[in-house]
Structure formats: structure tokens, C-alpha cells
Design a protein around this motif. Structure first.
Motif, PDB file in Angstrom:
ATOM      1  N   ARG A  22       0.326  -0.909   0.414  1.00 57.92           N
ATOM      2  CA  ARG A  22       0.162   0.467   0.310  1.00 57.92           C
ATOM      3  C   ARG A  22       1.348   1.192   0.072  1.00 57.92           C
ATOM      4  N   ALA A  57     -12.172  -0.976  -5.941  1.00 57.49           N
ATOM      5  CA  ALA A  57     -11.241  -0.319  -4.702  1.00 57.49           C
ATOM      6  C   ALA A  57     -11.301  -1.731  -3.956  1.00 57.49           C
ATOM      7  N   ARG A  70     -11.121   0.343   6.508  1.00 58.95           N
ATOM      8  CA  ARG A  70     -11.815   1.090   4.694  1.00 58.95           C
ATOM      9  C   ARG A  70     -11.323   0.656   3.526  1.00 58.95           C
ATOM     10  N   SER A  71     -12.062   0.822   2.324  1.00 57.10           N
ATOM     11  CA  SER A  71     -11.619   0.014   1.084  1.00 57.10           C
ATOM     12  C   SER A  71     -10.365   0.648   0.685  1.00 57.10           C
ATOM     13  N   TRP A  72      -9.341   0.084   0.260  1.00 60.61           N
ATOM     14  CA  TRP A  72      -8.255   1.137  -0.647  1.00 60.61           C
ATOM     15  C   TRP A  72      -8.566   0.665  -2.088  1.00 60.61           C
ATOM     16  N   ASN A  73      -7.996   1.906  -2.844  1.00 59.22           N
ATOM     17  CA  ASN A  73      -7.916   2.175  -4.536  1.00 59.22           C
ATOM     18  C   ASN A  73      -7.174   1.626  -4.711  1.00 59.22           C
ATOM     19  N   HIS A  86      -4.013   3.333  -4.697  1.00 55.40           N
ATOM     20  CA  HIS A  86      -2.684   3.118  -4.149  1.00 55.40           C
ATOM     21  C   HIS A  86      -2.038   1.990  -3.470  1.00 55.40           C
ATOM     22  N   LEU A  87      -2.414   1.405  -4.155  1.00 51.74           N
ATOM     23  CA  LEU A  87      -1.814  -0.398  -4.208  1.00 51.74           C
ATOM     24  C   LEU A  87      -0.911  -0.938  -5.362  1.00 51.74           C
TER      25      LEU A  87
END
Length: 200
Positions: free
Chosen positions: A143, A175, A188-191, A194-195
């Protein structure tokens, strides 16, 4: 041997953590066509007068005219009468207003079509630079480290990526929900932007 060397370099932990952050979109633009009219009517009191009476590129109309069916008379036109304000009588004003109210639905439909066309143009422009990346449940990922979570003592040697984390589920539209390797859920979720996939 060259292929083996490339595979070995790709799995280097330090290289993956220090890798640059790509600014290329990883997911196509997701559009949502909002309802014109009611939405604008709710937001009108919150928006500046100049913004209400300025034609928008997306619709070709002013927000005021889309909501009320006629162009606004600005305060300066009342103090220093213009041709538009000075030549209108009350009877003519009533006829004009009736005409504007009769054609408001067509005006809004035209604005909606123009806005959809404008959004398609923006999406086409955005999507031509997309390099699609997807992840599967169970994949290991790094991340992006943000400015507020970066180790300030490390200086220019600070990691750009942290982790690894495991993809726990797909939320949708690029996401993902993550969890630590110990099984603890990450808030929370991550787009996908960003990964990045982590190779072991």
C-alpha cells in the motif's frame, strides 16, 4: 538466465518498497450522471451568485435557467437599466415567462444530453492513459505510504510502499478491502491506484 535474473529482481523486497509511485490511472473513469434540476435546486442557496448565472461548459446553460426556466436579472440591471430590462413590460414579461416555463423540460433535456456528451469526452481523454491493473482475493499487495504516515527520520531513504497486505475482498470499481498477514482487517477500502502487487 536473463529471464531468471528479471524474476529474481522483481521479487526483491527492498526494490518493491522503494519503487516509484505510478501516476498512470489503473482503472477507467467511472461516471455517474446526476439528475439536473432537483439537485441544482437544492444546492442553489449554497453557490455564489456569479456561479448561478454563468453558463457551464458541460450544459451550455446557466444553473439558474435550468432550475427556474429563465435567465436571472442581475442587480446592476435594475439600477442601470439595460435594453433587456428597460424594454420589457409586465404583459410581455408574463408572455416570456409562460414561454420559458413551456420549454423548460426541453432545455433541461438538451442540457442533460450535452452533459452526457461532455462527460463521455472527458472519460475518453482520461481512459486513453489507463493501464488496467486488477487484483484477486488472496493476492499480496503493498500500500502506498502517504505523507502523514511516512517515517520522517528516514528522509529520502523512506519506503514509498508499506505492507505486505492480503486482498480480503473486492468492493467494486477498483476498490479492495485489505487485511494484515495476521488476519486483522485494515480500516476502510483502498483504491487500486494506492496498491501494487507484491511478489514473493
Amino acid at each position: 538466465m536473463r529471464k531468471d535474473a528479471m524474476e529474481f529482481a522483481k521479487k526483491c523486497d527492498a526494490c518493491q518498497r522503494h519503487a516509484h509511485v505510478s501516476h498512470q490511472p489503473a482503472e477507467p473513469l467511472h461516471q455517474k450522471l446526476e439528475e439536473i434540476g432537483g439537485k441544482l435546486a437544492e444546492e442553489l442557496p449554497l453557490v455564489l451568485w456569479a456561479d448561478k448565472t454563468t453558463p457551464k461548459v458541460a450544459t451550455g446553460q446557466t444553473p439558474f435557467s435550468l432550475v427556474f426556466g429563465a435567465e436571472a436579472v442581475i442587480p446592476s440591471e435594475v439600477r442601470v437599466p439595460t435594453h433587456r430590462y428597460g424594454c420589457i413590460t409586465e404583459d410581455r414579461s408574463q408572455v416570456e415567462m409562460a414561454s420559458n416555463l413551456d420549454t423548460i423540460d426541453e432545455l433541461r433535456t438538451s442540457a442533460r444530453i450535452r452533459m452526457a456528451s461532455y462527460r463521455q469526452t472527458v472519460a475518453r481523454s482520461y481512459n486513453k492513459n489507463v493501464k488496467v491493473r486488477t487484483l484477486q482475493v488472496g493476492d499480496l499487495v503493498l500500500r502506498k505510504v502517504f505523507q502523514n504516515t511516512k517515517n520522517q527520520q528516514a528522509g529520502k531513504f523512506a519506503y514509498n510502499w508499506e505492507g505486505p497486505y492480503q486482498v480480503e475482498s473486492t468492493v467494486g470499481n477498483g476498490a479492495y478491502r485489505l487485511m494484515t498477514l495476521e488476519g486483522q482487517m485494515v480500516p476502510r477500502s483502498w483504491n487500486i491506484t494506492h496498491l501494487k502487487k507484491y511478489f514473493t
